[in-house]
Design an enzyme around this catalytic site. Sequence first.
Site, PDB file in Angstrom:
ATOM      1  N   GLU A   1     -51.236 -43.419 -66.869  1.00  0.00           N
ATOM      2  CA  GLU A   1     -50.819 -43.641 -68.259  1.00  0.00           C
ATOM      3  C   GLU A   1     -49.254 -43.504 -68.131  1.00  0.00           C
ATOM      4  O   GLU A   1     -48.552 -44.076 -68.774  1.00  0.00           O
ATOM      5  CB  GLU A   1     -51.505 -42.668 -69.197  1.00  0.00           C
ATOM      6  CG  GLU A   1     -52.814 -42.918 -69.671  1.00  0.00           C
ATOM      7  CD  GLU A   1     -53.870 -42.527 -68.798  1.00  0.00           C
ATOM      8  OE1 GLU A   1     -53.423 -41.977 -67.674  1.00  0.00           O
ATOM      9  OE2 GLU A   1     -55.067 -42.547 -68.990  1.00  0.00           O
TER      10      GLU A   1
ATOM     11  N   HIS B   1     -60.627 -34.659 -75.489  1.00  0.00           N
ATOM     12  CA  HIS B   1     -60.658 -35.994 -75.676  1.00  0.00           C
ATOM     13  C   HIS B   1     -60.427 -36.173 -77.283  1.00  0.00           C
ATOM     14  O   HIS B   1     -60.733 -37.126 -77.764  1.00  0.00           O
ATOM     15  CB  HIS B   1     -62.059 -36.608 -75.283  1.00  0.00           C
ATOM     16  CG  HIS B   1     -61.946 -37.164 -73.852  1.00  0.00           C
ATOM     17  ND1 HIS B   1     -61.643 -36.097 -72.857  1.00  0.00           N
ATOM     18  CD2 HIS B   1     -62.325 -38.412 -73.113  1.00  0.00           C
ATOM     19  CE1 HIS B   1     -61.633 -36.961 -71.745  1.00  0.00           C
ATOM     20  NE2 HIS B   1     -62.187 -38.026 -71.961  1.00  0.00           N
TER      21      HIS B   1
END
Lengths: 324, 363
Positions: free
Chosen positions: A60, A129
């Site tokens: 990322e 998450h």
Amino acid sequence: MPLIEYRDALNQAFAEEIENDPNVFLIGEEVAEYDGAYKVTRGLWKKYGDKRLIDAPISEAGFIGLAVGASMLGLRPVVELMFWSFCTVAYDQIINNAGCIRYMSGGLINCPIVIRGPANGGTNVGATHSHTPENWLANIPGLKVVSAATGYDAKGLMKTAIRDNDPVMFMENTLLYGEKSEVPEEEYFIPLGKADIKREGSDITFIAHGRAALTALEAAERLDEDHGIQAEVVDLRSIRPLDEEAIYRSVSKTHRVVLVDENKPFCGVSAQIATMIQENIFDELDAPIRRVCTIDAPAIYSPSIEKNQLPTAERIIEKALGIL
Amino acid sequence: MTQTTADPEVSPVDYAKAEINASLTKEDKIRFLRQICAIRNFERIALKYYNEGKMGGFLHLYIGQEAVAVGTCSLMGEDDHVITAYRDHGHALAVGMSMKECMAELFGKATGCSKGKGGSMHFFAPDKNYWGGHGIVAGQTPLGLGIAFALKYKGLKGCCMTFLGDGAVNQGVFHESLNLAALWDLPVIYIIENNRYSMGTSIERSSAYKDCLAQRADAYGIVWDVANGEDLYEVRAKTAVAIDRAHRESRPTVLEVDTYRHYGHSVADAKHKGGYRSAEEIEKYKQSHDPLVIWRRRLIEEGILTEEEADEIDKETRKEAMEAVKFADESPAPSMDSIQEDVYYEVDRQTEAGRTGRHFFND
């Protein structure tokens, strides 16, 4: 008007913007050949090919940094984070590079990038998450932050975000991807910084963004049915820029407000709104401002419990009745 | 993989004969000396005024490393770009930024290259293909990759020379960038300016390596090389090979350049002399490995200029630096209003988007 899923409304926005501007491309994990982890980009790779749909490895920081650098040279990357929660590993690139490059260069460099993906709890995937980072990101002058509650809003806001010349952080929601809404076939744009009155009312105002706006709507309907109370629901849609006029207008009409926010309460978006109401229209208030946020702990896994950690219609109704 | 070792004591190859150097004119060579002198004098003068309290924050001096920026940037074509870390004055001047705009930035003035908003670590000149000036170690490494990506996307034959220090090789994002560069055949050149210390930590205490830092590129199948940073000819020769690879094959390169900083990590680094490195070591580099002294001597040996002419270049660049100080000192500070300018493009231009909703939240 066709009734389509939230994910497909976004998909239409991408297709239209890819066709509109050769500098627009989508990059992220599984966005191309896999059709997107949540099928938001389904069919696009097949249609537009490798140049416009780019599968990135799990890096990322690397691919967001790459996208920021590419945007400096005039490209318009749309970057998918499979979960916004994963922004933590790319935080330096988002905050220091996307957020500060224009400022530190004295306005010489622009960063027309969109970073998007789901930012929500409620899917039993544990704390790592389930982050809702819109408040973290809205804290950075230089970044813009958007949160769409419906497919209609998502498409119009996304098209605007892609054409915006500043970095836009776009919050979606896995619980909403399958929800249907009416989306017109003709092209439309929704400006950033314009709230939407999702329900008109005269007794109390609920201010929310993202899925919390839908929870607020549910609470408003039940208040109407059970108590004959008319709640107005203001969906912010855009956190930064923020439609403060819509907030003040509604609160000045109803004189009572409950802020509904899937953020954690400490320095959540609702904390900022509460401060602004108090600073600017204190005299309009007939009762203290109340908030319904996600219960202040990391996201719990337990499926039967997590849904109640998030704001619920019951908690909103309880808070509302307490100030009516 | 290309493998050469750079022993500062011996330079086995005469890189002056390399094609890229053989074609240099007398004027080119003098221009390089002038650039090295300019960086040296700019920073010496900046240091003087830093110590007099004319600027805030950090001042990371490039003195001792000048041949790297001058040599590499001398090869830039129309679509070749540069991005670097926080020790960025040398690259800024090497790509053609003026001493005035740079000095004014150090003084925090509105006339600075970043309007006094960036400071020493954040010089930018996109019109000269110079993308900064970045403060977070290795934070610029994927940005350079993105510039290379954009060049390829647009079908341009260019590259992005992405500079980093020896400390940056241990950041994760650099490795992510190397992987992406190799995976997607991007024309990026990572130039590791190895000055042997990441602040007070020597490479031996910070990096696991066998022969050199650039060798890590092997893991990604990226071609690498090592250059002696005190020899401008060698820097140019080896960088030219990497640029050619980027232009012709759209392939990345990792080029490690051995160099040395005469001053501390920043001016505030009190332990650089006699602390983490010995006074003798610093003296050795100043006496025997100073790129300015070496290039100047070389030009005199080549009969290109005389001692007096070289002294004159030194004097002129010193004068230019002093004029830059005068300019910076007399320039206005940024206004309080300017604090909220250059945050959002749309707000600055008062577009419809910039006029919609509230962007700033002071009260």
